[in-house]
Enzyme design. Structure first.
Site, PDB file in Angstrom:
ATOM      1  N   ASN A   9       0.782  -1.475  -0.231  1.00  0.00           N
ATOM      2  CA  ASN A   9      -0.489   0.107  -0.093  1.00  0.00           C
ATOM      3  C   ASN A   9       1.069   1.474  -0.101  1.00  0.00           C
ATOM      4  O   ASN A   9       1.878   1.619   0.994  1.00  0.00           O
ATOM      5  CB  ASN A   9      -0.905   0.015   1.102  1.00  0.00           C
ATOM      6  CG  ASN A   9      -1.852   1.388   1.542  1.00  0.00           C
ATOM      7  OD1 ASN A   9      -1.510   2.375   0.258  1.00  0.00           O
ATOM      8  ND2 ASN A   9      -2.118   1.705   2.611  1.00  0.00           N
ATOM      9  N   LYS A  11       0.445   4.206  -0.408  1.00  0.00           N
ATOM     10  CA  LYS A  11      -0.870   5.382   0.300  1.00  0.00           C
ATOM     11  C   LYS A  11      -0.186   6.680  -0.610  1.00  0.00           C
ATOM     12  O   LYS A  11       0.177   6.999  -2.015  1.00  0.00           O
ATOM     13  CB  LYS A  11       0.260   5.863   1.838  1.00  0.00           C
ATOM     14  CG  LYS A  11       0.094   4.314   2.858  1.00  0.00           C
ATOM     15  CD  LYS A  11       0.229   4.790   4.084  1.00  0.00           C
ATOM     16  CE  LYS A  11      -0.344   3.599   4.742  1.00  0.00           C
ATOM     17  NZ  LYS A  11      -0.146   3.128   5.936  1.00  0.00           N
ATOM     18  N   HIS A  96      -9.799   1.000   5.352  1.00  0.00           N
ATOM     19  CA  HIS A  96      -8.656   0.688   5.800  1.00  0.00           C
ATOM     20  C   HIS A  96      -8.059   2.542   6.586  1.00  0.00           C
ATOM     21  O   HIS A  96      -9.281   3.119   6.536  1.00  0.00           O
ATOM     22  CB  HIS A  96      -7.764   2.132   4.494  1.00  0.00           C
ATOM     23  CG  HIS A  96      -5.611   2.126   5.797  1.00  0.00           C
ATOM     24  ND1 HIS A  96      -5.621   2.954   6.412  1.00  0.00           N
ATOM     25  CD2 HIS A  96      -4.876   1.018   5.206  1.00  0.00           C
ATOM     26  CE1 HIS A  96      -4.196   2.858   6.254  1.00  0.00           C
ATOM     27  NE2 HIS A  96      -3.910   1.084   5.703  1.00  0.00           N
ATOM     28  N   GLU A  98      -6.722   4.537   7.737  1.00  0.00           N
ATOM     29  CA  GLU A  98      -6.559   5.709   7.979  1.00  0.00           C
ATOM     30  C   GLU A  98      -7.477   6.643   6.814  1.00  0.00           C
ATOM     31  O   GLU A  98      -8.727   7.893   7.612  1.00  0.00           O
ATOM     32  CB  GLU A  98      -5.162   5.951   6.459  1.00  0.00           C
ATOM     33  CG  GLU A  98      -4.326   6.097   7.459  1.00  0.00           C
ATOM     34  CD  GLU A  98      -2.583   5.567   6.881  1.00  0.00           C
ATOM     35  OE1 GLU A  98      -3.133   5.390   5.220  1.00  0.00           O
ATOM     36  OE2 GLU A  98      -1.602   4.837   7.629  1.00  0.00           O
ATOM     37  N   GLU A 168      -4.689  -5.230  10.689  1.00  0.00           N
ATOM     38  CA  GLU A 168      -3.481  -4.069  11.113  1.00  0.00           C
ATOM     39  C   GLU A 168      -4.559  -3.233  12.314  1.00  0.00           C
ATOM     40  O   GLU A 168      -5.090  -1.950  12.270  1.00  0.00           O
ATOM     41  CB  GLU A 168      -3.780  -2.505  10.234  1.00  0.00           C
ATOM     42  CG  GLU A 168      -4.142  -3.730   8.421  1.00  0.00           C
ATOM     43  CD  GLU A 168      -3.424  -2.288   7.942  1.00  0.00           C
ATOM     44  OE1 GLU A 168      -2.418  -2.535   6.960  1.00  0.00           O
ATOM     45  OE2 GLU A 168      -3.974  -1.305   7.493  1.00  0.00           O
ATOM     46  N   GLY A 174       2.816   2.875  10.706  1.00  0.00           N
ATOM     47  CA  GLY A 174       3.277   3.736  10.765  1.00  0.00           C
ATOM     48  C   GLY A 174       3.314   4.226  12.390  1.00  0.00           C
ATOM     49  O   GLY A 174       5.006   5.285  11.778  1.00  0.00           O
ATOM     50  N   SER A 213       3.855  -1.521  10.170  1.00  0.00           N
ATOM     51  CA  SER A 213       4.784  -2.031  10.805  1.00  0.00           C
ATOM     52  C   SER A 213       5.699  -3.182  10.588  1.00  0.00           C
ATOM     53  O   SER A 213       6.882  -3.379  11.042  1.00  0.00           O
ATOM     54  CB  SER A 213       5.742  -1.440  11.722  1.00  0.00           C
ATOM     55  OG  SER A 213       4.837   0.503  12.335  1.00  0.00           O
ATOM     56  N   GLY A 235       4.878   1.476   4.155  1.00  0.00           N
ATOM     57  CA  GLY A 235       6.255   2.452   4.314  1.00  0.00           C
ATOM     58  C   GLY A 235       7.315   1.025   4.196  1.00  0.00           C
ATOM     59  O   GLY A 235       7.457   1.947   2.248  1.00  0.00           O
TER      60      GLY A 235
END
Ligand code: 13P
Length: 252
Positions: A9, A11, A96, A98, A168, A174, A213, A235
Site C-alpha cells: 500500500n 499510500k 483502511h 486512515e 491492521e 507507521g 510496521s 512504508g
C-alpha cells in the site's frame, strides 16, 4: 491450501519516475513462478503508469487503495470500480484505518464500498483493527468483531469467498511498533473462528493478512504463524529490496 499474498500500500507517495523505478526493482526480485501473489496499490493517478509497466505480464498484480461507493455519475473527485478494473486492477483496499479515521468512512460506507467492489469483480482487501485505546480497554476482539459484522450483515458470509481480510492494529501502523507474532496470530485466529461460525470452508480458505510496521526483519516471524497468510505493507513497500525480502518471507 491458502496462497500467501503480500500487498504494498503505497499510500500518498511516489512520482511517475519513482513509481517506474520501484516497479522495475520489484520485478527484478519476483518471478512469475512465485508461489505467492504480489500486489501493488499505487495512488490512483499512478495506476495507468503502473498498468503499463505490468502489461508485459510478469506476476505483479495491480490494486487500488480505495474506490467510490457509487457506480458512476455526479460524484466529484471519486473513482469508480469500473475505472479501476478498466486498468486491470484486481484488488481494492476497503476500510483502511486512515480512511476511517481521517475521511469519516464509517461502517456503513465501508460496507457499501465492499459491495461495489464485489459486484465489479474487484477483490476487497477489507481492513479491520483496533486503536491503542481499544486494545488497552481490552476491546480488540469486540472492535474487530463489529467491523466484520458491519460487512457480513450486509453481504453475508458468501461474499467472503472472494475477499481478503487485513488485520491492521491502528497502533502499529507507521509507528515502527509491530504487533508481536503472538498478538497478531491471536486476532487472526479470532477472525477465522468468527468466520467459521458462518461457513467452515470459507473460513478455512480466506486469506488473512497482517499489516502494521511489517519489515524484512520481522516478516518471517509474522508469516510463520498459522493464521497469517501474508501482509499489507505500507512504508516498507516503497523500497524495492525491502519489499522483495518481505515477499520472500511469505514463501513457504
Ligand atoms: P506501515 O507498514 O507503514 O506501518 O503501514 C501499514 C498499512 O497501513 C498498510 O495498509
Amino acid at each position: 491450501m491458502r496462497r500467501p499474498l503480500v500487498a504494498g500500500n503505497w499510500k500518498m507517495n511516489g512520482s511517475r519516475s519513482q513509481a517506474t523505478a520501484l516497479i522495475d526493482g520489484i520485478l527484478q526480485g519476483i518471478s512469475e513462478e512465485n508461489s505467492i501473489e504480489v500486489v501493488i496499490c499505487p495512488p490512483f493517478v499512478l495506476i495507468p503508469l503502473a498498468a503499463e509497466c505490468l502489461a508485459v505480464g510478469n506476476g505483479l498484480i495491480l490494486g487500488a487503495q480505495n474506490l467510490s461507493s457509487q457506480s458512476a455519475g455526479a460524484y466529484t473527485g471519486e473513482v469508480s470500480a469500473t475505472m479501476l478494473t478498466d486498468y486491470g486492477c484486481k484488488y481494492a483496499i476497503v476500510g483502511h484505518s486512515e480512511r476511517r479515521a481521517l475521511y469519516g468512512e464509517n461502517d456503513a460506507v465501508v460496507a457499501q464500498k465492499f459491495g461495489v467492489a464485489i459486484e465489479n469483480n474487484l477483490t476487497p482487501i477489507l481492513c479491520v483493527g483496533e486503536t491503542l485505546a481499544q486494545r488497552e480497554a481490552d476491546e480488540t476482539e469486540k472492535t474487530v468483531n463489529d467491523q466484520l459484522d458491519a460487512v457480513l450483515q450486509q453481504h453475508g458470509i458468501e461474499a467472503m469467498v472472494k475477499t481478503v481480510v487485513a488485520y491492521e492494529p491502528v497502533w502499529a501502523i507507521g509507528t515502527g511498533r509491530t504487533a508481536t507474532p503472538q498478538q497478531a496470530q491471536a486476532v487472526h485466529h479470532f477472525i477465522r473462528n468468527k468466520l467459521a461460525v458462518g461457513d467452515k470452508n470459507v473460513a478455512a480458505n480466506i486469506r488473512l493478512l497482517y499489516g502494521g510496521s511489517v519489515k524484512a526483519s520481522n516478516a518471517a516471524d509474522l508469516f510463520n504463524e498459522s493464521d497469517i497468510d501474508g501482509g499489507l505493507i505500507g512504508g516498507a513497500s516503497l523500497d524495492a529490496n525491502e519489499f522483495i525480502e518481505i515477499c520472500r518471507a511469505a514463501v513457504h
